[in-house]
Design a protein around this motif. Structure first.
Motif, PDB file in Angstrom:
ATOM      1  N   THR A   1       0.551  -1.052   0.007  1.00 14.87           N
ATOM      2  CA  THR A   1       0.083  -0.011  -0.138  1.00 14.87           C
ATOM      3  C   THR A   1       0.846   1.400  -0.138  1.00 14.87           C
ATOM      4  OG1 THR A   1      -1.193  -1.070   1.562  1.00 14.87           O
ATOM      5  CG2 THR A   1      -2.082   0.898   1.166  1.00 14.87           C
ATOM      6  N   ARG A   2       1.834   1.351   0.908  1.00  8.25           N
ATOM      7  CA  ARG A   2       2.644   2.466   1.119  1.00  8.25           C
ATOM      8  C   ARG A   2       3.496   2.629  -0.444  1.00  8.25           C
ATOM      9  NH1 ARG A   2       4.856   4.592   6.044  1.00  8.25           N
ATOM     10  NH2 ARG A   2       4.447   2.838   7.400  1.00  8.25           N
ATOM     11  N   GLU A   3       3.913   1.404  -0.928  1.00  7.15           N
ATOM     12  CA  GLU A   3       4.558   1.840  -2.311  1.00  7.15           C
ATOM     13  C   GLU A   3       3.651   2.242  -3.458  1.00  7.15           C
ATOM     14  OE1 GLU A   3       7.128  -1.443  -3.672  1.00  7.15           O
ATOM     15  OE2 GLU A   3       8.511   0.020  -4.565  1.00  7.15           O
ATOM     16  N   LEU A   4       2.465   1.621  -3.420  1.00  6.37           N
ATOM     17  CA  LEU A   4       1.545   2.268  -4.332  1.00  6.37           C
ATOM     18  C   LEU A   4       0.918   3.773  -4.150  1.00  6.37           C
ATOM     19  CD1 LEU A   4      -0.605   1.518  -6.612  1.00  6.37           C
ATOM     20  CD2 LEU A   4      -2.082   0.876  -5.001  1.00  6.37           C
TER      21      LEU A   4
ATOM     22  N   LEU B   1       2.073  -3.915  -9.126  1.00  2.82           N
ATOM     23  CA  LEU B   1       2.228  -2.764  -9.691  1.00  2.82           C
ATOM     24  C   LEU B   1       2.833  -3.030 -10.863  1.00  2.82           C
ATOM     25  CD1 LEU B   1       4.492  -1.329  -6.531  1.00  2.82           C
ATOM     26  CD2 LEU B   1       2.347  -0.559  -7.288  1.00  2.82           C
ATOM     27  N   VAL B   2       2.561  -2.008 -12.009  1.00  2.00           N
ATOM     28  CA  VAL B   2       3.090  -2.357 -13.219  1.00  2.00           C
ATOM     29  C   VAL B   2       4.129  -1.282 -13.646  1.00  2.00           C
ATOM     30  CG1 VAL B   2       2.648  -2.403 -15.728  1.00  2.00           C
ATOM     31  CG2 VAL B   2       0.856  -3.179 -14.048  1.00  2.00           C
ATOM     32  N   LEU B   3       5.547  -1.578 -13.387  1.00  2.00           N
ATOM     33  CA  LEU B   3       6.607  -0.703 -13.541  1.00  2.00           C
ATOM     34  C   LEU B   3       7.322  -0.877 -14.929  1.00  2.00           C
ATOM     35  CD1 LEU B   3       7.365  -1.034  -9.968  1.00  2.00           C
ATOM     36  CD2 LEU B   3       6.109   0.879 -10.752  1.00  2.00           C
TER      37      LEU B   3
ATOM     38  N   PHE C   1      13.061   8.997   1.864  1.00  2.00           N
ATOM     39  CA  PHE C   1      13.196   7.670   1.201  1.00  2.00           C
ATOM     40  C   PHE C   1      14.043   6.540   2.169  1.00  2.00           C
ATOM     41  CE2 PHE C   1      11.778   8.586  -3.229  1.00  2.00           C
ATOM     42  CZ  PHE C   1      11.787   9.940  -2.988  1.00  2.00           C
ATOM     43  N   ARG C   2      13.056   5.959   2.949  1.00  2.00           N
ATOM     44  CA  ARG C   2      13.948   4.895   4.086  1.00  2.00           C
ATOM     45  C   ARG C   2      13.830   3.567   3.303  1.00  2.00           C
ATOM     46  NH1 ARG C   2      14.971   8.482   5.930  1.00  2.00           N
ATOM     47  NH2 ARG C   2      13.677   9.501   7.377  1.00  2.00           N
ATOM     48  N   SER C   3      15.068   3.044   3.346  1.00  2.00           N
ATOM     49  CA  SER C   3      15.188   1.585   2.932  1.00  2.00           C
ATOM     50  C   SER C   3      14.920   1.527   1.457  1.00  2.00           C
ATOM     51  CB  SER C   3      14.172   0.690   3.411  1.00  2.00           C
ATOM     52  OG  SER C   3      14.971  -0.114   4.321  1.00  2.00           O
TER      53      SER C   3
ATOM     54  N   ALA D   1       8.684   1.141  -0.801  1.00  2.00           N
ATOM     55  CA  ALA D   1       7.770   0.525   0.450  1.00  2.00           C
ATOM     56  C   ALA D   1       7.747   1.093   1.735  1.00  2.00           C
ATOM     57  CB  ALA D   1       7.974  -0.924   0.453  1.00  2.00           C
ATOM     58  N   HIS D   2       8.988   2.091   1.845  1.00  2.00           N
ATOM     59  CA  HIS D   2       9.013   2.528   3.237  1.00  2.00           C
ATOM     60  C   HIS D   2       9.246   4.090   2.875  1.00  2.00           C
ATOM     61  CE1 HIS D   2       9.232  -1.344   5.233  1.00  2.00           C
ATOM     62  NE2 HIS D   2      10.168  -1.803   3.965  1.00  2.00           N
ATOM     63  N   VAL D   3       8.843   4.817   1.713  1.00  2.00           N
ATOM     64  CA  VAL D   3       8.724   6.123   1.878  1.00  2.00           C
ATOM     65  C   VAL D   3       7.798   6.952   2.644  1.00  2.00           C
ATOM     66  CG1 VAL D   3       8.459   7.998  -0.048  1.00  2.00           C
ATOM     67  CG2 VAL D   3       9.739   5.895  -0.612  1.00  2.00           C
TER      68      VAL D   3
END
Lengths: 284, 284
Positions: free
Chosen positions: B41-44, B85-87, B214-216, B244-246
């Motif tokens: 969810t965080r990354e999205l 996610l489509v990247l 931008f953590r991790s 995922a940890h922003v």
């Protein structure tokens, strides 16, 4: 004639029979070496190494208090003779200096320290602005018409990001009330002799130097309204102090200090930009 | 036709019935959203925020994989349909890419995380080069005549500062033996299209931006010897991956990422300077 420093804003103080630093009338600051831990030895080792290090550029050396060796003196706690570091008293040229003591870095512990020390620092770092902002204010005094505003340690320790912004505005204002006027911002923070320019010089050095890691070290900002009004130079200064936790850089830059310094620079830049914005609003 | 990425050097892999990313033949990278924690969810959320953020300069956007939304796909672990996610598949343009995955920052945890997560990260950070160097290598593959050199995770996790220096030399060498020749250092790290110049662009942005922390997050260095020999541009790339940890920057610069990035820049500069030094020695 030794006496207790009048303008000390953080650290151990030589009051109530405690061990602390002393000053004299000729611009010397005497910092007692403690025998209960390695701090004193570490700080002395740093001063010896730094003062004989030929790779320190002249413009960087100016950021550090001059080191005059050690001297046996009667300690302030009445415990008798004790070795003291003899340093330059960086407040001695200033009549009523406004001072900010800012501990730089998002981490005050280091891998070489004891586990207890690491845990204590880790807790303190998380509960102050150290982790979130990359620095924390450790102490301050701001001069205004009615004397010095010098908030207590507990208040300072609980500072939030907004409190930090507010203090940085009050530092360059004629008033310390809820709406600081920032009337000195342009002269103190801005310009080629200003604090921002000094901090950027320091940043450039930290991007390159891999000799020392300055853990738990403070940047001291000094600003003297009377020197400013009399046209004295410098009326604002940036100094580094407290080297009891300096460790070997081992060929790596001090990314912890550098990151915190960059964050602090951004805070100062924002206060400067905002003050210019508000001056513009006043004008139009 | 979905398949397991050939050039993945770190992170969860879609092998042995596990959940992991997939790629297709048209340059897309499908990263499964996980339902067991907040990461997906965080990354999205980050990709949505970033791709619609008008304050991201064009030259900075190039550092990030292009985001094409999400898509329901059969998961690699056989658990059925799952959102992915489509990247952009950043390796798809490269034939035999040498890749370094470097997790930037001297701290991978953040105040908003759970206590368990913080403790895990804290331990991992202290026992890798994260704390000491401000970054750690998470994975790598280096192409040479005999194929790819791709050390195992355990070996990579135990890398010291000297191992990091050695890997940075091997990355730009024709050989991966004990005495790497650094013959590509000048072209890959140096010059106006080189990796160092890209990292400095990124640094300048991080000195200013206060939107995201931008953590991790990893910096990925890609270098393709065949593209280089064919004169293809770019033959070397710098990308940011893993968001995922922003977390929200809250008006403060990402001093943790910036400090680590500056330390990494210094390492790359030193390899570049040393390789120039040794080339000079060869010549005279």
């Amino acid at each position: 004639m030794l006496k207790v420093p009048e303008h000390q804003v953080a650290g151990r103080q030589a009051i109530d029979g405690k061990l602390g630093p002393l000053i004299d009338n000729s611009g010397h600051f005497y910092k007692p070496l403690q025998d209960d831990d390695e701090r004193g030895t570490r700080e002395l080792t740093f001063y010896h190494s730094f003062s004989s290090n030929t790779r320190i550029p002249h413009h960087i050396r100016r950021f550090f208090p001059v080191f005059h060796g050690t001297q046996l003196l009667k300690a302030s706690d009445g415990s008798g003779l004790r070795p003291h570091l003899v340093l330059q008293d960086i407040t001695s040229d200033h009549l009523n200096p406004s001072i900010l003591d800012i501990k730089i870095g998002s981490r005050t512990w280091y891998l070489e320290a004891s586990n207890d020390y690491i845990q204590n620092c880790f807790h303190r770092d998380k509960t102050t602005t150290t982790v979130s902002l990359g620095f924390r204010i450790c102490g301050l005094q701001i001069y205004n018409e009615s004397g010095f505003w010098k908030p207590g340690r507990k208040l300072v320790r609980n500072f939030t990001a907004d409190d930090v912004r507010s203090v940085l505005r009050k530092f360059v204002s004629s008033n310390v009330g809820p709406e600081p006027d920032c009337c000195f911002a342009d002269s103190v923070y801005g310009g080629c002799d200003g604090i921002l320019e000094r901090l950027l010089e320091l940043k450039t050095w930290f991007e390159d130097q891999t000799m020392y890691h300055f853990r738990s070290c403070s940047v001291l900002l000094l600003f003297d309204k009377e020197s400013f009004l009399r046209g004295k130079t410098p009326f604002a200064e940036v100094k580094l102090i407290d080297f009891a936790h300096v460790v070997d850089g081992n060929g790596v830059i001090d990314h912890n200090f550098l990151g915190g310094l960059c964050s602090f620079i951004k805070f100062v830049s924002q206060v400067l930009a905002d003050s210019k914005g508000s001056t513009m609003e006043d004008k139009f």
